[in-house]
Design an enzyme around this catalytic site. Structure first.
Site, PDB file in Angstrom:
ATOM      1  N   ASP A   1      17.034  17.252 -31.390  1.00 18.38           N
ATOM      2  CA  ASP A   1      17.208  17.009 -32.729  1.00 18.38           C
ATOM      3  C   ASP A   1      17.021  18.267 -33.679  1.00 18.38           C
ATOM      4  O   ASP A   1      15.958  18.758 -33.841  1.00 18.38           O
ATOM      5  CB  ASP A   1      16.246  15.803 -33.417  1.00 18.38           C
ATOM      6  CG  ASP A   1      16.518  15.181 -34.646  1.00 18.38           C
ATOM      7  OD1 ASP A   1      17.238  15.848 -35.366  1.00 18.38           O
ATOM      8  OD2 ASP A   1      16.507  14.087 -34.999  1.00 18.38           O
TER       9      ASP A   1
ATOM     10  N   HIS B   1      20.522  13.484 -33.804  1.00 24.51           N
ATOM     11  CA  HIS B   1      19.953  12.859 -34.933  1.00 24.51           C
ATOM     12  C   HIS B   1      20.778  11.581 -35.231  1.00 24.51           C
ATOM     13  O   HIS B   1      20.403  10.623 -36.026  1.00 24.51           O
ATOM     14  CB  HIS B   1      19.935  14.072 -36.102  1.00 24.51           C
ATOM     15  CG  HIS B   1      19.099  13.242 -37.380  1.00 24.51           C
ATOM     16  ND1 HIS B   1      17.802  13.304 -37.244  1.00 24.51           N
ATOM     17  CD2 HIS B   1      19.476  12.924 -38.478  1.00 24.51           C
ATOM     18  CE1 HIS B   1      17.273  12.981 -38.481  1.00 24.51           C
ATOM     19  NE2 HIS B   1      18.178  12.769 -39.325  1.00 24.51           N
TER      20      HIS B   1
ATOM     21  N   SER C   1      15.664   8.475 -39.883  1.00 21.80           N
ATOM     22  CA  SER C   1      15.747   9.854 -40.440  1.00 21.80           C
ATOM     23  C   SER C   1      14.514   9.700 -41.603  1.00 21.80           C
ATOM     24  O   SER C   1      13.377   9.310 -41.287  1.00 21.80           O
ATOM     25  CB  SER C   1      16.834  10.197 -40.903  1.00 21.80           C
ATOM     26  OG  SER C   1      16.862  11.682 -41.255  1.00 21.80           O
TER      27      SER C   1
END
Length: 450
Positions: free
Chosen positions: A399, A427, A166
């Site tokens: 996502d 995610h 991320s």
């Protein structure tokens, strides 16, 4: 203004102090707790004030201490901003796979965990609001990369492997931009940031993705569409208070949409909502169990840096000006007064700093950060176009936090970056099959290296 150069980082490295304060062995791994004193401002005042950066080393006991000392390093960059490095109770998933071949270094990015943490109590030590904004300006990805390079040199490591999840992937792109000589290979999961453009682009994509995810979720649990609407209507008509004494508003309730960002968590939203109401002498009210769970989801007391810095991770040059609030006007279904309001994702709004007790003292600082312009670049597109470091990235088709189309745009701009796109994960893919995803990405980079 350009990003840091290698000479700047090496000059700072020479002043870094490194200590190991504790070592432990448990559940099949050995750990060491590393502390580093690094410059607060690597680029403007590298010989000035210092801060502490903490990282924990993890090594499998399958390797003897002598063998472990010969293993190459892998630095893991956690998501965020504002998230401390993961505290591993045991080697499992991606860390189990990585520990076969690496010493893992789990970094607490500056401002988080044990790395000179920032919150409502510590930030006022920096003086007035303007002084606090100046301090926070040193807590973006470029400074995190400079810390990583300082740590690498202090450990005596050659170019190492970096794994970014991320926001950690955003930092990895900054690493490739400003200090690629420190990298052997880079793995990224759900973290290819747009290299250019205003924050509005990100939120236009994000709101569309979150709306689609709401529709998908309510298709699975149609009764929850009614429950969410009922809760929103109830909160407009009846005062309900979280256990910390703060009134729960519709906007704050909508934050439980954070569950929508993962495959491993999404069904837990249903379990939260099924506990919502309980019969009382005053009629149906929100249950204590529900309110306690919601408090844990909507409070930023554990990671205030997330709320403060979130929009700035997209800021290059111009101010963000509360981009998520501005873009939400184009998506009225997310408005708290909508007949059937949708649940939100990771967006940050000004009201966060009014309704969350952990953020309320920081509201003026947050406003100044939103208004701040002249942010330095976080990426060097020209250098990325000439990249020679092996890079592999997992891009998740649906996502809701890091948009697929923007991710693929970035991937195409980084020379040699290999993409593995998957619709099987969201995610939180590394929580779903971390071992398999890590092995696949590492194999992709090694196939390039030969």
């Amino acid at each position: 203004m350009t990003g840091p150069g290698a000479a700047d980082l090496l000059e700072a490295d020479s002043r870094v102090r490194h200590t190991i304060k504790a070592r432990h062995e448990f559940r099949g791994m050995r750990t060491a707790e590393h502390y580093f004193e690094v410059p607060l401002d690597h680029f403007g005042d590298p010989s000035g004030e210092t801060i502490t950066v903490f990282a924990r080393e993890y090594v499998s006991t399958d390797h003897s201490p002598e063998q472990a000392a010969q293993l190459p390093w892998l630095m893991y960059l956690q998501g965020g901003p504002g998230g401390r490095g993961t505290r591993l109770p045991a080697l499992a998933g991606w860390s189990k796979a990585a520990a076969q071949d690496f010493r893992i270094l789990m970094l607490d990015q500056r401002g988080t965990g044990l790395s000179s943490p920032i919150d409502r109590n510590t930030l006022p030590l920096r003086g007035n609001d303007a002084g606090q904004v100046e301090y926070l300006s040193c807590f973006r990805a470029d400074s995190i990369v400079a810390d990583a390079e300082a740590v690498r040199h202090a450990l005596g490591s050659g170019p190492w492997t970096v794994y970014g999840q991320s926001y950690g992937g955003f930092c990895a792109l900054s690493y490739l931009s400003f200090a690629p000589e420190g990298l052997r290979e880079v793995l990224v999961t759900g973290g290819l940031a747009p290299l250019t453009g205003p924050a509005d682009r990100v939120y236009q994509a994000t709101f569309r993705r979150v709306a689609a995810r709401n529709a998908e979720y309510f298709g699975w649990y149609p009764e929850d569409r009614e429950t969410v609407t009922r809760i929103a209507r109830h909160l407009r008509e009846t005062e309900e208070f979280l256990p910390d004494g703060v009134r729960l508003t519709v906007e704050r309730f909508q934050m439980v949409g954070s569950f929508l960002g993962g495959n491993t968590r999404v069904d837990a939203l249903h379990h939260l909502l099924e506990d919502a109401f309980v019969g009382t002498s005053d009629g149906h009210r929100l249950s204590d169990a529900f309110l306690e769970q919601v408090r844990g989801l909507v409070s930023r007391s554990a990671n205030p840096l997330y709320a403060l810095m979130h929009e700035s991770i997209y800021a290059q040059g111009m101010s963000t000006g509360w981009a998520a609030r501005r873009v939400r006007r184009d998506f009225p279904a997310f408005h708290p007064d909508a007949a059937e309001p949708l649940l939100t994702g990771e967006m940050v709004y000004p009201w966060y700093f009014e309704e969350d007790p952990a953020l309320r003292p920081l509201r003026n600082v947050a406003r100044l950060l939103a208004e701040k312009s002249g942010w330095p670049p976080l990426y060097d597109p020209e250098r990325l176009a000439r990249n020679t470091v092996p890079v592999a990235a997992a891009v998740y088709t649906d996502d809701i936090y890091v948009d697929q189309e923007l991710s693929l745009e970035t991937a195409a701009a980084v020379r040699g970056l290999q993409v593995w796109e998957s619709a099987d994960f969201h995610h939180d893919g590394i929580a779903d099959d971390g071992e398999g995803i890590f092995a696949r990405l590492l194999g992709m980079t090694r196939s390039v290296r030969g």
